[in-house]
Design a protein around this motif. Structure first.
Motif, short mmCIF file in Angstrom:
data_model
loop_
_atom_site.label_atom_id
_atom_site.label_comp_id
_atom_site.label_asym_id
_atom_site.label_seq_id
_atom_site.Cartn_x
_atom_site.Cartn_y
_atom_site.Cartn_z
N LEU A 272 13.06 42.24 54.41
CA LEU A 272 14.47 41.99 54.12
C LEU A 272 14.56 41.51 52.68
O LEU A 272 13.91 40.53 52.32
N GLU A 273 15.35 42.19 51.90
CA GLU A 273 15.44 41.88 50.47
C GLU A 273 16.88 41.58 50.07
O GLU A 273 17.80 42.31 50.45
N GLU A 274 17.05 40.48 49.36
CA GLU A 274 18.35 40.15 48.79
C GLU A 274 18.40 40.69 47.36
O GLU A 274 17.61 40.28 46.51
N ARG A 275 19.33 41.60 47.12
CA ARG A 275 19.35 42.31 45.85
C ARG A 275 20.63 41.99 45.08
O ARG A 275 21.75 42.07 45.60
N TRP A 276 20.43 41.62 43.81
CA TRP A 276 21.55 41.32 42.92
C TRP A 276 21.82 42.54 42.06
O TRP A 276 20.90 43.22 41.61
N SER A 277 23.08 42.80 41.79
CA SER A 277 23.44 43.99 41.03
C SER A 277 24.46 43.65 39.95
O SER A 277 25.32 42.78 40.13
N ARG A 278 24.34 44.35 38.84
CA ARG A 278 25.33 44.25 37.78
C ARG A 278 26.64 44.90 38.21
O ARG A 278 26.65 45.85 38.99
N ILE A 279 27.75 44.40 37.69
CA ILE A 279 29.05 45.00 37.93
C ILE A 279 29.82 45.06 36.62
O ILE A 279 29.61 44.24 35.71
N THR A 280 30.71 46.04 36.52
CA THR A 280 31.63 46.13 35.39
C THR A 280 33.04 46.25 35.96
O THR A 280 33.33 47.16 36.73
N MET A 281 33.89 45.31 35.59
CA MET A 281 35.25 45.25 36.11
C MET A 281 36.26 45.58 35.03
O MET A 281 36.16 45.09 33.90
N VAL A 282 37.23 46.42 35.37
CA VAL A 282 38.39 46.68 34.53
C VAL A 282 39.62 46.34 35.36
O VAL A 282 39.78 46.85 36.49
N GLY A 283 40.47 45.45 34.85
CA GLY A 283 41.58 45.00 35.67
C GLY A 283 42.85 44.76 34.89
O GLY A 283 42.89 44.82 33.66
N GLY A 284 43.89 44.46 35.64
CA GLY A 284 45.18 44.15 35.04
C GLY A 284 46.00 43.28 35.97
O GLY A 284 45.73 43.21 37.18
N ASP A 285 46.98 42.59 35.43
CA ASP A 285 47.84 41.73 36.25
C ASP A 285 49.21 41.61 35.61
O ASP A 285 49.39 41.89 34.41
N ALA A 286 50.19 41.20 36.42
CA ALA A 286 51.56 41.02 35.93
C ALA A 286 52.23 39.92 36.74
O ALA A 286 51.89 39.70 37.90
N GLU A 287 53.19 39.24 36.10
CA GLU A 287 53.88 38.14 36.76
C GLU A 287 55.25 37.95 36.13
O GLU A 287 55.40 38.06 34.90
N ALA A 288 56.24 37.69 36.96
CA ALA A 288 57.59 37.44 36.44
C ALA A 288 58.34 36.54 37.41
O ALA A 288 58.14 36.62 38.63
N ALA A 289 59.20 35.68 36.87
CA ALA A 289 59.99 34.76 37.67
C ALA A 289 61.46 35.16 37.61
O ALA A 289 61.99 35.49 36.54
N ARG A 290 62.09 35.12 38.78
CA ARG A 290 63.53 35.38 38.88
C ARG A 290 64.14 34.29 39.74
O ARG A 290 64.10 34.35 40.97
N GLY A 291 64.64 33.25 39.11
CA GLY A 291 65.17 32.12 39.85
C GLY A 291 64.07 31.39 40.60
O GLY A 291 63.06 30.99 40.01
N SER A 292 64.24 31.26 41.90
CA SER A 292 63.24 30.54 42.70
C SER A 292 62.13 31.45 43.20
O SER A 292 61.25 30.99 43.94
N VAL A 293 62.16 32.72 42.82
CA VAL A 293 61.17 33.69 43.29
C VAL A 293 60.31 34.15 42.13
O VAL A 293 60.82 34.49 41.05
#
Length: 439
Positions: A272-293
């Protein structure tokens, strides 16, 4: 010098420096807490007392320089699987120096870097690994483990910010900082010791057998560092961001590999082997407020991540995508949030046919209600995976008994059995009581 000793020396030097500077220059802020928690997990025969002493000093040296020196000590006493356990752990918290100018700042030291907009489950929040036990007990904010990093931010016109981070050494996620080998939150503890595991072999008619366990973290070299950047700016009333990160999986994938035929019987000889791997992430996010929401959206694609056909299966090259959106709204004394997160993982390359693609949806929600001038709090949190038929629900009630003293009671319930994260914890329901004093 052992790693723990080096951390203690580093924290002591930082605290001494902070205290010395503060004595010469006013502008010191000090905060700390002491907490005692008793928890029980009947499904895995565990009852624990966890004590944490935490302290942080912030020093405003002048308009340009800020020093933070924080650390904590954890103590464990109790029983796990009918065996007594004791542990003591020192951890460096955020220990850094920050140089600030109107157009940029630069931070060096142990720190937390938070990316993304969604609550609790954030696809792009990959810089800091987490402590699973703290995530389940308290949430993601308390679970992030500081990493030694160099971080620079540049503030450009039109409120544009470029945030770059370099982490020279790998730090793994933890199932538990306290005696991890026996922790009820360690998914390998039920079947594994440090040297071997009891494994179900993927061979018809094969019986569970003890197999050698091979586990080693990536070495602490500059070659194994991580690097990333995020750009954010407001755009027509919406705060948008884009990020990229090259790093490591926080937890290893477990594989069973055959190494020959066992002379003791019909089962193949495997490890049983525990293997670590490299990762490359490309992401995005957005946020906006409208009154109490406030509405939020976030997505991340891992363009090179290993995938496997079930726990223990072989690894092949793959990709994965997580995309989520949600709302956060406040109505009177209630603060509530809800997110929907979709995920997909698939194999690529010549071996793609070995691993079928997988996917699903997670529903994440929570609510908080404060009473009697904010001296009483009720809080709920839930994650539901309808695809796997699994769920995690946690409730908390807290009472501010007197100034700076809180008493909390919490209970959590897992349901369903699946191959996802929640399904692996099906018998880890817990109840806890904590007393915490802030100073």
């Amino acid at each position: 010098m052992p790693r723990r000793a080096r951390c203690v020396v580093l924290a002591a030097l930082a605290l001494s420096a902070a205290a010395g500077v503060a004595h010469a220059q006013p502008g010191i802020t000090h905060r700390g807490s002491a907490a005692v928690m008793v928890d029980t997990l009947p499904g895995v025969d565990a009852t624990e007392m966890r004590i944490r002493l935490e302290d942080t000093v912030d020093v405003e040296v002048d308009q340009a320089w800020v020093i933070r020196a924080g650390s904590w000590v954890d103590v464990l006493a109790g029983t796990r699987r009918s065996d007594g356990v004791r542990d003591f752990v020192y951890q460096p918290g955020e220990i850094y120096a920050r140089y600030r100018q109107p157009r940029f700042d630069l931070t060096a030291g142990f720190q937390r870097v938070v990316w993304g907009t969604l609550d609790e489950i954030q696809p792009t929040d990959l810089v800091n690994p987490i402590d699973v036990s703290r995530f389940l007990f308290e949430g993601r904010g308390e679970a992030r483990l500081p990493v030694l990093a160099l971080r620079g931010r540049v503030f450009l016109p039109h409120e544009t910010t470029v945030d770059a981070v370099y982490v020279p050494w790998f730090r793994r996620g933890r199932y538990d900082l306290l005696d991890e080998a026996t922790s009820p939150f360690n998914l390998l503890a039920d079947r594994c010791s440090a040297a071997a595991c009891v494994a179900d072999l993927p061979v018809p008619g094969a019986q569970p057998v003890s197999v050698p366990r091979l586990a080693s973290d990536p070495s602490r070299t500059l070659r194994h560092g991580s690097v990333g950047a995020r750009v954010s700016r407001p755009l027509r009333g919406v705060d948008v961001g884009a990020s990229v990160f090259r790093g490591w999986q926080a937890f290893p994938l477990v594989t069973l590999g055959a190494v020959g035929v066992s002379p003791q019987g019909p089962n193949p000889a495997v490890v049983l082997e525990e293997r670590w791997s490299r990762i490359t992430m490309v992401g995005g996010d957005a946020e906006a407020a409208r009154g109490s929401v406030t509405w939020r959206a976030e997505g991340a694609m891992l363009v090179d991540t290993p995938v496997q056909a079930g726990v223990g299966g072989g690894l092949v090259d793959g990709r994965s995508l997580q995309v989520g959106a949600g709302l956060d709204w406040t109505v009177g004394p209630w603060r509530t949030f809800g997110n929907v997160i979709g995920r997909r993982a698939w194999a690529v390359g010549p071996e793609a046919a070995r691993v079928p693609s997988t996917g699903g949806v997670q529903l994440v929600g929570g609510a908080e209600r404060k009473f009697v001038r904010d001296t009483r709090v009720l809080r709920g949190f839930a994650v539901v995976d309808p695809t796997e038929g699994t769920a995690f629900v946690r409730g908390l009630g807290a009472w501010n008994v007197r100034d700076n003293l809180w008493v909390e009671g919490s209970a959590a319930w897992f349901t369903g059995q699946g191959v996802d994260f929640l399904g692996q914890y099906t018998d880890r329901d817990f109840v806890s009581v904590r007393v915490k004093y802030y100073f």
